[in-house]
Motif scaffolding. Sequence first.
Motif, short mmCIF file in Angstrom:
data_model
loop_
_atom_site.label_atom_id
_atom_site.label_comp_id
_atom_site.label_asym_id
_atom_site.label_seq_id
_atom_site.Cartn_x
_atom_site.Cartn_y
_atom_site.Cartn_z
N LEU A 72 -31.00 75.35 0.99
CA LEU A 72 -32.32 74.63 0.99
C LEU A 72 -33.63 75.31 0.53
O LEU A 72 -34.67 74.69 0.39
CB LEU A 72 -32.43 73.80 2.47
CG LEU A 72 -31.43 72.84 2.44
CD1 LEU A 72 -31.47 72.05 4.21
CD2 LEU A 72 -31.17 71.67 1.71
N PHE A 73 -33.30 76.49 0.58
CA PHE A 73 -34.34 77.38 -0.22
C PHE A 73 -34.52 77.10 -1.66
O PHE A 73 -33.40 76.67 -2.16
CB PHE A 73 -34.20 78.78 0.39
CG PHE A 73 -34.41 79.08 1.67
CD1 PHE A 73 -35.41 78.89 2.33
CD2 PHE A 73 -33.46 79.78 2.39
CE1 PHE A 73 -35.75 79.30 3.71
CE2 PHE A 73 -33.61 80.46 3.71
CZ PHE A 73 -34.68 79.75 4.28
N PRO A 74 -35.55 77.34 -2.10
CA PRO A 74 -35.46 77.19 -3.77
C PRO A 74 -34.34 78.25 -4.37
O PRO A 74 -34.22 78.98 -3.96
CB PRO A 74 -36.99 77.93 -3.94
CG PRO A 74 -37.73 77.73 -2.62
CD PRO A 74 -36.84 77.96 -1.59
N VAL A 75 -34.24 77.43 -5.64
CA VAL A 75 -32.88 78.01 -6.30
C VAL A 75 -33.34 79.65 -6.60
O VAL A 75 -34.26 79.68 -7.14
CB VAL A 75 -32.56 77.48 -7.63
CG1 VAL A 75 -31.67 77.85 -8.29
CG2 VAL A 75 -32.12 75.93 -6.98
N ARG A 76 -32.25 80.45 -6.51
CA ARG A 76 -32.76 81.85 -6.59
C ARG A 76 -31.39 82.42 -7.57
O ARG A 76 -30.48 82.97 -7.21
CB ARG A 76 -32.57 82.57 -5.38
CG ARG A 76 -33.54 82.55 -4.48
CD ARG A 76 -33.54 83.29 -3.21
NE ARG A 76 -32.65 84.36 -3.09
CZ ARG A 76 -32.82 85.39 -2.49
NH1 ARG A 76 -33.73 85.41 -1.60
NH2 ARG A 76 -31.93 86.37 -2.60
N GLY A 77 -31.45 82.02 -9.00
CA GLY A 77 -30.20 82.19 -9.89
C GLY A 77 -29.05 81.51 -9.93
O GLY A 77 -29.10 80.49 -9.30
N LEU A 78 -28.22 81.72 -10.96
CA LEU A 78 -27.20 80.91 -11.11
C LEU A 78 -26.23 80.80 -10.33
O LEU A 78 -25.65 79.72 -9.82
CB LEU A 78 -26.52 81.41 -12.52
CG LEU A 78 -25.47 80.67 -13.06
CD1 LEU A 78 -26.00 79.31 -13.23
CD2 LEU A 78 -24.89 81.25 -14.31
N LYS A 79 -25.72 81.88 -9.57
CA LYS A 79 -24.92 81.85 -8.36
C LYS A 79 -25.32 81.07 -7.29
O LYS A 79 -24.50 80.15 -6.61
CB LYS A 79 -24.59 83.10 -7.91
CG LYS A 79 -23.62 83.34 -6.78
CD LYS A 79 -23.44 84.70 -6.25
CE LYS A 79 -22.51 84.88 -5.10
NZ LYS A 79 -22.42 86.03 -4.37
N TYR A 80 -26.52 81.13 -6.97
CA TYR A 80 -27.19 80.23 -5.75
C TYR A 80 -27.11 78.76 -6.39
O TYR A 80 -26.83 77.94 -5.64
CB TYR A 80 -28.60 80.43 -5.72
CG TYR A 80 -29.11 80.20 -4.39
CD1 TYR A 80 -28.82 80.86 -3.04
CD2 TYR A 80 -30.19 79.18 -4.36
CE1 TYR A 80 -29.40 80.37 -2.07
CE2 TYR A 80 -30.91 78.82 -3.23
CZ TYR A 80 -30.34 79.52 -2.06
OH TYR A 80 -30.85 79.09 -0.90
#
Length: 165
Positions: A72-80
Amino acid sequence: HAQLSVVRGDPHDVDALAEALPGHDAVLSALGVQPPTAFRPHTLVSDCAASTVAAMTRTGVRRLALVSVPVLFPVRGLKYAFFRVLLKHIARDLAAAEQIVTATPLDYTIARPPRLFNGQDVAYREARDALPDHPRAMSFRSVASFLLDACERHVHSREIVGLAR
């Protein structure tokens, strides 16, 4: 812990929850679903959050600690982003639960830990409104330790906290 009591029951039942709450200082909620339910639409946690809030409001218990998910945190990269898609039904349910809780005047703490495992370690790192840098999977005990610490020390009031090992 000598002052900790666990009460078993149906978390959907407002009356049963309200009956169990008097004399308690806080509610810790760590509800979730397992496969195959996790991969299809469901509302377990949000439904139970509504019941919990209703029971707490009725009885005057003000402290709530809720376990949620870090996607639910903002997306941080492809894996996330991959995990956000994989866990979309869980994320939708927990986002709704968080909205129910944050719309109240309750003294809440929402914990968003990464992947959890069984283990003895109780160490944790925390960050307000974000995952700590380089998050690693952590034990269920670590999350429980954080929730109890937050409630006992009266910290992270009305905050969303990212956790990691």
